[in-house]
Design a protein around this motif. Structure first.
Motif, PDB file in Angstrom:
ATOM      1  N   CYS A 272       0.836  -1.207   0.000  1.00  0.00           N
ATOM      2  CA  CYS A 272       0.000   0.000   0.000  1.00  0.00           C
ATOM      3  C   CYS A 272       0.866   1.250   0.000  1.00  0.00           C
ATOM      4  CB  CYS A 272      -0.888   0.029   1.239  1.00  0.00           C
ATOM      5  SG  CYS A 272      -2.023  -1.344   1.325  1.00  0.00           S
ATOM      6  N   PHE A 273       0.509   2.190  -0.833  1.00  0.00           N
ATOM      7  CA  PHE A 273       1.250   3.462  -0.854  1.00  0.00           C
ATOM      8  C   PHE A 273       0.263   4.601  -1.035  1.00  0.00           C
ATOM      9  CE2 PHE A 273       0.933   4.688  -5.315  1.00  0.00           C
ATOM     10  CZ  PHE A 273       0.499   3.501  -5.892  1.00  0.00           C
ATOM     11  N   LYS A 274       0.714   5.776  -0.665  1.00  0.00           N
ATOM     12  CA  LYS A 274      -0.152   6.942  -0.738  1.00  0.00           C
ATOM     13  C   LYS A 274       0.517   8.007  -1.606  1.00  0.00           C
ATOM     14  CE  LYS A 274      -2.584  10.085   2.408  1.00  0.00           C
ATOM     15  NZ  LYS A 274      -2.716  10.491   3.813  1.00  0.00           N
TER      16      LYS A 274
ATOM     17  N   ASP B  67       6.572   4.756   2.155  1.00  0.00           N
ATOM     18  CA  ASP B  67       5.825   3.700   1.471  1.00  0.00           C
ATOM     19  C   ASP B  67       6.758   2.911   0.553  1.00  0.00           C
ATOM     20  OD1 ASP B  67       4.045   5.337   2.696  1.00  0.00           O
ATOM     21  OD2 ASP B  67       2.839   5.777   0.932  1.00  0.00           O
TER      22      ASP B  67
ATOM     23  N   LEU C 245      -1.170  -0.889  -4.346  1.00  0.00           N
ATOM     24  CA  LEU C 245      -2.534  -0.418  -4.092  1.00  0.00           C
ATOM     25  C   LEU C 245      -2.508   0.957  -3.440  1.00  0.00           C
ATOM     26  CD1 LEU C 245      -5.650  -0.747  -3.713  1.00  0.00           C
ATOM     27  CD2 LEU C 245      -5.146  -2.016  -1.617  1.00  0.00           C
TER      28      LEU C 245
ATOM     29  N   VAL D 169      -5.341   4.330  -2.539  1.00  0.00           N
ATOM     30  CA  VAL D 169      -6.620   5.012  -2.677  1.00  0.00           C
ATOM     31  C   VAL D 169      -6.350   6.506  -2.512  1.00  0.00           C
ATOM     32  CG1 VAL D 169      -7.842   3.031  -1.690  1.00  0.00           C
ATOM     33  CG2 VAL D 169      -7.344   4.985  -0.245  1.00  0.00           C
TER      34      VAL D 169
ATOM     35  N   THR E 164      -9.703   5.802   5.201  1.00  0.00           N
ATOM     36  CA  THR E 164      -8.712   5.168   4.328  1.00  0.00           C
ATOM     37  C   THR E 164      -8.680   3.659   4.558  1.00  0.00           C
ATOM     38  OG1 THR E 164      -7.359   7.158   4.390  1.00  0.00           O
ATOM     39  CG2 THR E 164      -6.259   5.144   3.694  1.00  0.00           C
TER      40      THR E 164
ATOM     41  N   CYS F  20       2.405  -2.169   4.602  1.00  0.00           N
ATOM     42  CA  CYS F  20       2.281  -0.717   4.669  1.00  0.00           C
ATOM     43  C   CYS F  20       3.606  -0.127   5.112  1.00  0.00           C
ATOM     44  CB  CYS F  20       1.196  -0.302   5.659  1.00  0.00           C
ATOM     45  SG  CYS F  20      -0.475  -0.624   5.088  1.00  0.00           S
ATOM     46  N   GLY F  21       3.767   1.176   4.882  1.00  0.00           N
ATOM     47  CA  GLY F  21       4.972   1.868   5.310  1.00  0.00           C
ATOM     48  C   GLY F  21       4.882   2.289   6.770  1.00  0.00           C
TER      49      GLY F  21
ATOM     50  N   GLY G 210       4.756   5.261   7.909  1.00  0.00           N
ATOM     51  CA  GLY G 210       3.819   6.367   8.083  1.00  0.00           C
ATOM     52  C   GLY G 210       3.731   7.131   6.779  1.00  0.00           C
ATOM     53  N   SER G 211       2.593   7.743   6.529  1.00  0.00           N
ATOM     54  CA  SER G 211       2.452   8.507   5.288  1.00  0.00           C
ATOM     55  C   SER G 211       3.203   9.830   5.445  1.00  0.00           C
ATOM     56  CB  SER G 211       0.979   8.747   4.986  1.00  0.00           C
ATOM     57  OG  SER G 211       0.339   9.376   6.070  1.00  0.00           O
TER      58      SER G 211
ATOM     59  N   TYR H 205       1.546  11.053   8.631  1.00  0.00           N
ATOM     60  CA  TYR H 205       2.427  10.284   9.505  1.00  0.00           C
ATOM     61  C   TYR H 205       1.662   9.808  10.750  1.00  0.00           C
ATOM     62  CZ  TYR H 205       7.005   8.568  10.936  1.00  0.00           C
ATOM     63  OH  TYR H 205       8.061   7.769  11.262  1.00  0.00           O
ATOM     64  N   ALA H 206       0.483   9.264  10.506  1.00  0.00           N
ATOM     65  CA  ALA H 206      -0.343   8.795  11.621  1.00  0.00           C
ATOM     66  C   ALA H 206       0.153   7.441  12.126  1.00  0.00           C
ATOM     67  CB  ALA H 206      -1.794   8.676  11.177  1.00  0.00           C
ATOM     68  N   GLN H 207       0.801   6.694  11.280  1.00  0.00           N
ATOM     69  CA  GLN H 207       1.307   5.355  11.616  1.00  0.00           C
ATOM     70  C   GLN H 207       0.175   4.426  12.035  1.00  0.00           C
ATOM     71  OE1 GLN H 207       4.421   7.010  14.492  1.00  0.00           O
ATOM     72  NE2 GLN H 207       5.633   5.674  13.203  1.00  0.00           N
ATOM     73  N   GLN H 208      -0.989   4.603  11.421  1.00  0.00           N
ATOM     74  CA  GLN H 208      -2.161   3.865  11.868  1.00  0.00           C
ATOM     75  C   GLN H 208      -2.879   3.079  10.785  1.00  0.00           C
ATOM     76  OE1 GLN H 208      -3.055   2.937  14.568  1.00  0.00           O
ATOM     77  NE2 GLN H 208      -2.183   4.318  16.076  1.00  0.00           N
ATOM     78  N   THR H 209      -2.727   3.476   9.532  1.00  0.00           N
ATOM     79  CA  THR H 209      -3.546   2.857   8.492  1.00  0.00           C
ATOM     80  C   THR H 209      -3.406   1.329   8.485  1.00  0.00           C
ATOM     81  OG1 THR H 209      -3.396   4.881   7.231  1.00  0.00           O
ATOM     82  CG2 THR H 209      -4.087   2.919   6.023  1.00  0.00           C
TER      83      THR H 209
HETATM   84  N1  LIG Z   1      -4.533   6.444   0.822  1.00  0.00           N
HETATM   85  C1  LIG Z   1      -3.726   5.389   0.991  1.00  0.00           C
HETATM   86  N2  LIG Z   1      -3.666   4.426   0.036  1.00  0.00           N
HETATM   87  C2  LIG Z   1      -2.871   3.344   0.209  1.00  0.00           C
HETATM   88  N3  LIG Z   1      -2.089   3.146   1.283  1.00  0.00           N
HETATM   89  C3  LIG Z   1      -2.103   4.078   2.258  1.00  0.00           C
HETATM   90  C4  LIG Z   1      -2.931   5.235   2.172  1.00  0.00           C
HETATM   91  N4  LIG Z   1      -2.737   5.965   3.290  1.00  0.00           N
HETATM   92  C5  LIG Z   1      -1.838   5.298   4.043  1.00  0.00           C
HETATM   93  N5  LIG Z   1      -1.437   4.158   3.424  1.00  0.00           N
HETATM   94  C6  LIG Z   1      -0.442   3.168   3.906  1.00  0.00           C
HETATM   95  O1  LIG Z   1      -0.418   3.197   5.323  1.00  0.00           O
HETATM   96  C7  LIG Z   1       0.854   3.627   5.814  1.00  0.00           C
HETATM   97  C8  LIG Z   1       0.671   4.469   7.063  1.00  0.00           C
HETATM   98  O2  LIG Z   1      -0.054   5.636   6.778  1.00  0.00           O
HETATM   99  P1  LIG Z   1      -0.554   6.644   7.937  1.00  0.00           P
HETATM  100  O3  LIG Z   1      -1.386   5.825   8.851  1.00  0.00           O
HETATM  101  O4  LIG Z   1      -1.323   7.701   7.206  1.00  0.00           O
HETATM  102  O5  LIG Z   1       0.691   7.169   8.566  1.00  0.00           O
HETATM  103  C9  LIG Z   1       1.511   4.322   4.629  1.00  0.00           C
HETATM  104  O6  LIG Z   1       2.935   4.235   4.742  1.00  0.00           O
HETATM  105  C10 LIG Z   1       0.959   3.536   3.443  1.00  0.00           C
HETATM  106  O7  LIG Z   1       1.694   2.329   3.271  1.00  0.00           O
END
Ligand SMILES: Nc1ncnc2c1ncn2[C@@H]1O[C@H](COP(=O)(O)O)[C@@H](O)[C@H]1O
Ligand SMILES: Cc1cc2nc3c(=O)[nH]c(=O)nc-3n(C[C@H](O)[C@H](O)[C@H](O)COP(=O)(O)OP(=O)(O)OC[C@H]3O[C@@H](n4cnc5c(N)ncnc54)[C@H](O)[C@@H]3O)c2cc1C
Lengths: 256, 311
Positions: free
Chosen positions: A6-8, A37, A58, A60, A98, A117-118, A120-121, A125-129
């Motif tokens: 997953c990437f953003k 990501d 993938l 979104v 998301t 997943c990475g 954090g985005s 940078y929530a580190q939660q997705t």
């Molecule tokens: N809109 C998105 N589509 C796909 N993967 C996402 C999306 N947002 C976040 N991710 C994945 O979730 C990780 C953590 O994102 P976050 O929780 O926003 O810090 C990212 O490094 C991505 O791998």
């Protein structure tokens, strides 16, 4: 192994301009793949290279995802195919929105062994997705993963905590969020860039993946750059003896 | 107006005091979720909790497996706000609970208050470029918070509260802990250092860091770095990198050597009294945020500076 990374798409942070009123201006910022990501994609690539299988990308997001440059870039990183859920409703989504969209997309794509997943985005940078997606899919979910070793129908992962490293046996399918230290993402070569042209891309709308609309869980009141401290900007140039003496004098005063 | 039920969850006992104080400030009734022994339940109560759920934690248990059970308790008791300590385990618990409760986990909150009967949370976005204020809309707000956001209250050992021990095992379908290895490496507390020397990718080799060490010892400074030095190169421990995702410092003097001055890094030192920069590129962003700067090749100027400082 069937792996979904997953990437953003995020605005290039170096080109976001802070205006006088401390608002952010995104006009000059091109959309790129989130820095961390890339580690998830690289981790997937390494597993597929070692074990065989298929690596799917993938994302979104809003219409920013509909960019041929971005698609070429992501495909040149060794994906076998790419799924994009492009919808205005997916713009500015919070982590739950998301995660719900990713869950629906993953179910639509079908069977998988690992979702990566990475850390954090680059924007939130929530580190939660990843954590939220794993729970929604009802499969084992681990964050802070620093090493993945396949072992039959399981993987052995190393997870970095504050003062220790946990070694876990995780059965598949599973969702893992990797650290930014797990690998160094390779830079695509000419061959990868050419190969990217032939990879299939599937685009969905939110309706296509059958995801129900989820209310946002918060209302953004403001997004503003913090006030900057005034700095003296006493900048010297050169390595002559006098310049260094002058610098050391200023430095010494600050040290007192 | 205060929130009726505020919960806090932490796997790190050193966070009890601050989280309990934050929960007390915002809520009428405070519940703590802890994973360990009876003693800490007492401490949580002395710090401000009215009720403690104590989950079993043994060597090798995977406490994240309690997430569903915790979410069930939160739902049953109608908590309005759940604050989770943002350790790696805490973050995973927060995300899993949030999904169970059909909401987001707002992350790394730097300020938290109530406005018009809603929780308002502030947190950094775009790598520290901006601070976002968000009004939470869900019935139960889930967020993660680190140290330094709330100030612990004085302990009141006479406070009384209810302790419920949960003796069941965590639900860990598909996850088995095989081994726990202590992480090697020193612990530093950069936050207390008055002077800090930070190194960045301007250093070409690990051995060259010696030059920065010499400067640090000549000035009585602690050594720190940018994220790529700790994570990409692994020349220094993770606890030494400064910035939005690393340590946030308030030293008297911060010396940035071979650091470009990206916002993600500078967020960690914006509150330094004096910022000193050495960089060979006069257009490096660091020079727009420095009090004293020297445009020059660190390999030439740094040894000379250290020598002159020692003299
Ligand atoms: N809109 C998105 N589509 C796909 N993967 C996402 C999306 N947002 C976040 N991710 C994945 O979730 C990780 C953590 O994102 P976050 O929780 O926003 O810090 C990212 O490094 C991505 O791998
Ligand atoms: C979500 C997110 C979170 C992040 N969090 C952090 C964080 O918490 N902390 C952090 O530090 N980074 C963080 N980053 C990374 C950050 O964006 C920068 O990439 C990083 O800070 C750059 O490190 P640097 O200055 O050492 O390297 P570079 O940007 O490569 O700069 C090196 C500098 O050294 C100079 N130089 C080179 N050779 C010499 C020489 N011989 N003499 C003098 N100068 C020389 C160059 O001119 C250049 O300015 C984050 C990024 C993202 C996307």
């Amino acid at each position: 192994m069937r792996i979904i990374a997953c990437f953003k798409a995020v605005p290039e942070e170096q080109d976001i301009v802070v205006e006088k009123d401390r608002q952010l201006n995104f006009d000059k910022a091109e959309w790129k793949i989130g820095t961390y990501d890339l580690n998830a994609i690289e981790a997937g690539k390494q597993l597929v290279e070692a074990e065989g299988g298929q690596l799917t990308g993938l994302a979104v997001g809003g219409t920013a995802l509909d960019s041929s440059k971005l698609k070429k870039n992501i495909l040149s990183r060794g994906l076998d195919d790419l799924y994009l859920v492009i919808d205005e409703k997916a713009e500015n989504a919070d982590t739950y929105q998301t995660a719900k969209l990713l869950e629906a997309s993953i179910r639509k794509i079908g069977e998988f062994d690992l979702v990566l997943c990475g850390a954090g985005s680059s924007d939130l940078y929530a580190q939660q997705t990843g954590n939220q997606v794993g729970e929604l899919l009802g499969v084992p979910v681990i964050n802070s993963v620093n090493k993945i070793t396949p072992q039959g129908d399981k993987v052995i992962v190393e997870r970095v905590l504050e003062d220790s490293v946990q070694v876990l046996e995780v059965s598949l399918p599973a969702v893992l969020s990797v650290t930014s230290e797990i690998n160094v993402p390779r830079i695509p070569g000419m061959k990868d860039i050419l190969a990217a042209k032939k990879k299939p891309v599937t685009e969905f709308t939110v309706e296509d993946i059958g995801a129900a609309y989820v209310q946002p869980t918060s209302l953004v009141l403001s997004t503003q750059a913090p006030e900057q401290a005034e700095r003296k900007l006493n900048i010297l140039e050169g390595d002559s003896e006098e310049t260094i003496d002058e610098f050391v004098k200023l430095f010494n005063e600050a040290l007192k | 107006m205060a929130i009726k039920n505020v919960w806090f969850i932490t796997d790190d006992l050193s966070a009890i005091g601050e989280l309990a104080a934050g929960a007390r400030k915002l809520g009428e009734h405070v519940t703590a979720v802890l994973f360990s022994e009876q003693d800490q339940a007492k401490e949580a109560i002395a710090c401000g909790a009215d009720q403690v759920y104590l989950f079993k934690k043994t060597e090798g248990s995977f406490i994240e497996g309690y997430s569903k059970e915790i979410a069930g308790l939160i739902r049953a008791e109608q908590a309005g706000l759940v604050m989770v300590y943002s350790s790696a385990s805490g973050r995973l618990i927060a995300g899993r609970i949030a999904s169970q409760l059909e909401t987001s986990a707002i992350s790394n909150v730097s300020d938290l208050y109530i406005e018009d009967d809603h929780v308002v949370a502030e947190h950094m976005v775009y790598g520290g470029l901006a601070l976002r204020k968000e009004k939470a809309l869900s019935d139960t707000v889930v967020l993660t918070v680190g140290l330094g956001v709330f100030e612990a209250n004085a302990k009141d050992e006479s406070r009384e509260g209810k302790v419920t021990e949960i003796t069941g095992e965590a639900e860990n379908a598909g996850i088995k802990v095989i081994e726990i290895r202590p992480k090697q490496g020193e612990t530093v507390n950069l936050k207390v250092a008055k002077k800090v020397v930070g190194v960045g990718r301007g250093f070409a080799n690990e051995e060259d860091l010696k030059m920065a060490e010499d400067l640090a010892s000549a000035t009585g400074a602690e050594l720190a770095c940018s994220r790529p030095i700790a994570e990409g190169e692994k020349w220094m421990g993770k606890e030494r990198y400064v910035g939005v995702s690393g340590a946030v410092l308030k030293p008297d003097v911060y010396v940035a050597i071979g650091i470009s001055g990206q916002i993600q890094h500078m967020v960690g030192v914006n509150d330094a009294k004096t910022i000193v920069a050495i960089n060979k590129d006069k257009n490096a962003p660091i020079f727009k945020q420095a009090d004293i700067g020297l445009v020059g090749d660190l390999y030439t100027v740094l040894p000379k500076i250290t020598e002159k400082l020692k003299a």
